[in-house]
Write a protein that holds these residues in place. Structure first.
Motif, mmCIF file in Angstrom:
data_model
loop_
_atom_site.group_PDB
_atom_site.id
_atom_site.type_symbol
_atom_site.label_atom_id
_atom_site.label_comp_id
_atom_site.label_asym_id
_atom_site.label_seq_id
_atom_site.Cartn_x
_atom_site.Cartn_y
_atom_site.Cartn_z
ATOM 1 N N TRP A 23 49.114 11.746 60.584
ATOM 2 C CA TRP A 23 50.059 12.537 61.048
ATOM 3 C C TRP A 23 51.103 12.003 61.839
ATOM 4 O O TRP A 23 51.024 11.167 62.788
ATOM 5 C CB TRP A 23 49.251 13.534 62.205
ATOM 6 C CG TRP A 23 48.458 14.690 61.248
ATOM 7 C CD1 TRP A 23 47.236 14.563 60.568
ATOM 8 C CD2 TRP A 23 48.899 15.903 60.999
ATOM 9 N NE1 TRP A 23 47.069 15.895 60.226
ATOM 10 C CE2 TRP A 23 47.945 16.610 60.333
ATOM 11 C CE3 TRP A 23 50.056 16.629 61.134
ATOM 12 C CZ2 TRP A 23 48.051 17.802 59.758
ATOM 13 C CZ3 TRP A 23 50.336 18.157 60.915
ATOM 14 C CH2 TRP A 23 49.017 18.685 60.134
ATOM 15 N N PRO A 24 52.331 12.285 61.851
ATOM 16 C CA PRO A 24 53.554 11.493 62.369
ATOM 17 C C PRO A 24 53.762 11.956 63.910
ATOM 18 O O PRO A 24 53.120 13.214 64.377
ATOM 19 C CB PRO A 24 54.756 12.111 61.660
ATOM 20 C CG PRO A 24 54.382 13.384 61.236
ATOM 21 C CD PRO A 24 52.929 13.132 60.830
ATOM 22 N N ASP A 25 53.970 11.211 64.605
ATOM 23 C CA ASP A 25 54.125 11.251 66.067
ATOM 24 C C ASP A 25 55.335 12.274 66.513
ATOM 25 O O ASP A 25 55.358 13.256 67.152
ATOM 26 C CB ASP A 25 54.166 10.009 66.937
ATOM 27 C CG ASP A 25 53.098 9.361 66.839
ATOM 28 O OD1 ASP A 25 51.813 9.876 66.954
ATOM 29 O OD2 ASP A 25 52.990 8.077 66.675
ATOM 30 N N ASN A 26 56.545 11.789 65.953
ATOM 31 C CA ASN A 26 57.524 12.499 66.043
ATOM 32 C C ASN A 26 58.491 12.867 64.579
ATOM 33 O O ASN A 26 59.269 12.127 63.880
ATOM 34 C CB ASN A 26 58.631 11.952 66.705
ATOM 35 C CG ASN A 26 58.034 11.677 68.309
ATOM 36 O OD1 ASN A 26 58.105 12.772 69.029
ATOM 37 N ND2 ASN A 26 57.774 10.512 68.656
ATOM 38 N N PRO A 27 57.817 14.002 63.903
ATOM 39 C CA PRO A 27 58.367 14.084 62.682
ATOM 40 C C PRO A 27 59.821 14.733 62.542
ATOM 41 O O PRO A 27 60.250 15.339 63.193
ATOM 42 C CB PRO A 27 57.445 15.225 62.083
ATOM 43 C CG PRO A 27 57.005 15.814 63.109
ATOM 44 C CD PRO A 27 56.932 14.965 64.401
ATOM 45 N N LEU A 28 60.291 14.027 61.603
ATOM 46 C CA LEU A 28 61.671 15.226 60.991
ATOM 47 C C LEU A 28 61.330 16.232 60.329
ATOM 48 O O LEU A 28 60.133 16.306 59.828
ATOM 49 C CB LEU A 28 62.210 14.256 59.836
ATOM 50 C CG LEU A 28 63.119 12.939 60.201
ATOM 51 C CD1 LEU A 28 62.353 11.650 60.509
ATOM 52 C CD2 LEU A 28 64.160 12.665 58.984
ATOM 53 N N PHE A 29 62.165 17.277 60.351
ATOM 54 C CA PHE A 29 61.589 18.494 59.793
ATOM 55 C C PHE A 29 62.920 19.306 59.590
ATOM 56 O O PHE A 29 63.866 18.924 59.821
ATOM 57 C CB PHE A 29 60.822 19.544 60.881
ATOM 58 C CG PHE A 29 61.507 19.871 62.203
ATOM 59 C CD1 PHE A 29 61.999 21.218 62.319
ATOM 60 C CD2 PHE A 29 61.574 19.161 63.211
ATOM 61 C CE1 PHE A 29 62.655 21.439 63.472
ATOM 62 C CE2 PHE A 29 62.024 19.583 64.374
ATOM 63 C CZ PHE A 29 62.693 20.747 64.798
ATOM 64 N N TYR A 30 62.532 20.166 58.583
ATOM 65 C CA TYR A 30 63.657 21.084 57.749
ATOM 66 C C TYR A 30 63.430 22.606 58.414
ATOM 67 O O TYR A 30 62.212 23.095 58.446
ATOM 68 C CB TYR A 30 63.651 20.922 56.256
ATOM 69 C CG TYR A 30 64.264 22.130 55.679
ATOM 70 C CD1 TYR A 30 65.639 22.289 55.727
ATOM 71 C CD2 TYR A 30 63.450 23.005 54.905
ATOM 72 C CE1 TYR A 30 66.216 23.359 54.896
ATOM 73 C CE2 TYR A 30 64.132 24.164 54.292
ATOM 74 C CZ TYR A 30 65.529 24.280 54.224
ATOM 75 O OH TYR A 30 66.042 25.412 53.726
ATOM 76 N N ALA A 31 64.583 23.216 58.679
ATOM 77 C CA ALA A 31 64.279 24.622 59.200
ATOM 78 C C ALA A 31 65.224 25.414 58.413
ATOM 79 O O ALA A 31 66.679 24.958 58.007
ATOM 80 C CB ALA A 31 64.758 24.803 60.636
#
Length: 321
Positions: free
Chosen positions: A177-185
């Motif tokens: 699990w990434p600590d600080n993930p990129l994400f899409y919204a």
């Protein structure tokens, strides 16, 4: 892709935008053939299109066309076994405990799962084969409703406020699990009024993850907090108190609802040795009248390739029958 992008682009932000789609192909930009830059051309050159009413309207259109041609659909029908005869031809299916005769089978379900419905002696690919394959990511998704309109976001919004390479490593090199993930919204109600009542907003948030990770409600909630706090900070607005609906979908759901191998969301990775004819075959080489379509076979993952896969399979069936 990394080499080609960085040869022509110097802006770090532009580099991140052009490399981000690669996360969904199943490999880091440094391991993905530059051919797949066509995805960026499709996004930025041709544009991103939204069907009014959402993607399910496309499904409804295909169903309506099929029914007009005499196709009968059975929904909520769990296929439990593919029956083959002594000559290794499909003779029928067991569906919800009922045996149904079949002249041929075209499976759009998860390829690995489909083969588990066969007797072991007529499966093309072993468990060892699948375990050695490189899979595209799974995803943690949140479907969220807000009782107000949001600001400083677009229909499609990418959040790059954390390190791309670290997140990619957490997916492909040391799955965690990434600590600080990129994400899409996605905020489709900004384009399509049918998605939310007036003065409200509908949103989908997506975090790409390594397939096969532990998936618990506690982890889901932890990551929702991570991204919603960052959304508030980066867009300079408070939104948490305006959430009136929230539903999540993650690894366990991909397995349960789609029989997806390790809970992957995007099929096999598009690495060089898993591209084109090096992917699992559309026609079974052990069962004469069994065919496959979808993201695990040719040409690959994504809505357009999956539709193209269906066209290839239908042409092959027409040719062979």
């Amino acid at each position: 892709i990394r080499k080609q992008v960085r040869k022509n682009i110097k802006s770090n932000k532009l580099i991140q935008i052009l490399e981000f789609p690669v996360l969904f192909l199943g490999a880091k930009p440094s391991n993905t053939p530059a051919f797949y830059n066509f995805m960026n051309y499709a996004d930025f050159g041709l544009g991103t299109w939204h069907p009014i009413g959402g993607m399910y309207k496309v499904v409804e259109g295909m169903v309506a066309l099929a029914e007009s041609l005499g196709v009968e659909f059975r929904t909520n029908a769990n296929v439990e076994k593919i029956i083959t005869d002594a000559t290794n031809k499909v003779s029928g299916l067991v569906v919800n405990g009922e045996q149904i005769d079949a002249d041929l089978v075209l499976s759009g379900a998860d390829y690995h799962h489909t083969e588990t419905l066969l007797n072991e002696n007529v499966r093309q690919y072993s468990e060892n084969y699948w375990s050695k394959k490189t899979f595209a990511p799974s995803s943690l998704l949140f479907y969220v409703a807000f009782d107000k309109k949001l600001t400083n976001v677009c229909h499609h919004t990418l959040f790059f406020d954390s390190d791309f390479d670290v997140h990619a490593k957490d997916i492909y090199d040391t799955p965690r699990w990434p600590d600080n993930p990129l994400f899409y919204a996605s905020f489709p109600s900004m384009t399509d009024d049918s998605f939310a009542p007036e003065d409200c907003e509908a949103a989908t948030f997506l975090i790409p993850l390594a397939p096969g990770l532990e998936d618990t409600e506690e982890l889901r909630e932890l990551y929702f907090k991570k991204i919603i706090i960052r959304l508030e900070k980066l867009t300079n607005q408070d939104v948490q108190k305006n959430i009136i609906f929230k539903k999540s979908f993650c690894v366990n759901d991909f397995v349960e609802q789609y029989n997806s191998y390790k809970g992957n969301a995007y099929g096999l990775a598009n690495t060089l040795f898993q591209t084109a004819f090096l992917r699992p075959k559309i026609k079974s080489n052990k069962v004469a009248n069994l065919y496959f379509t979808g993201q695990l076979t040719v040409p690959g993952p994504g809505v357009p390739p999956a539709l193209i896969s269906g066209k290839i399979a239908s042409d092959l069936i027409t040719k062979n029958q």
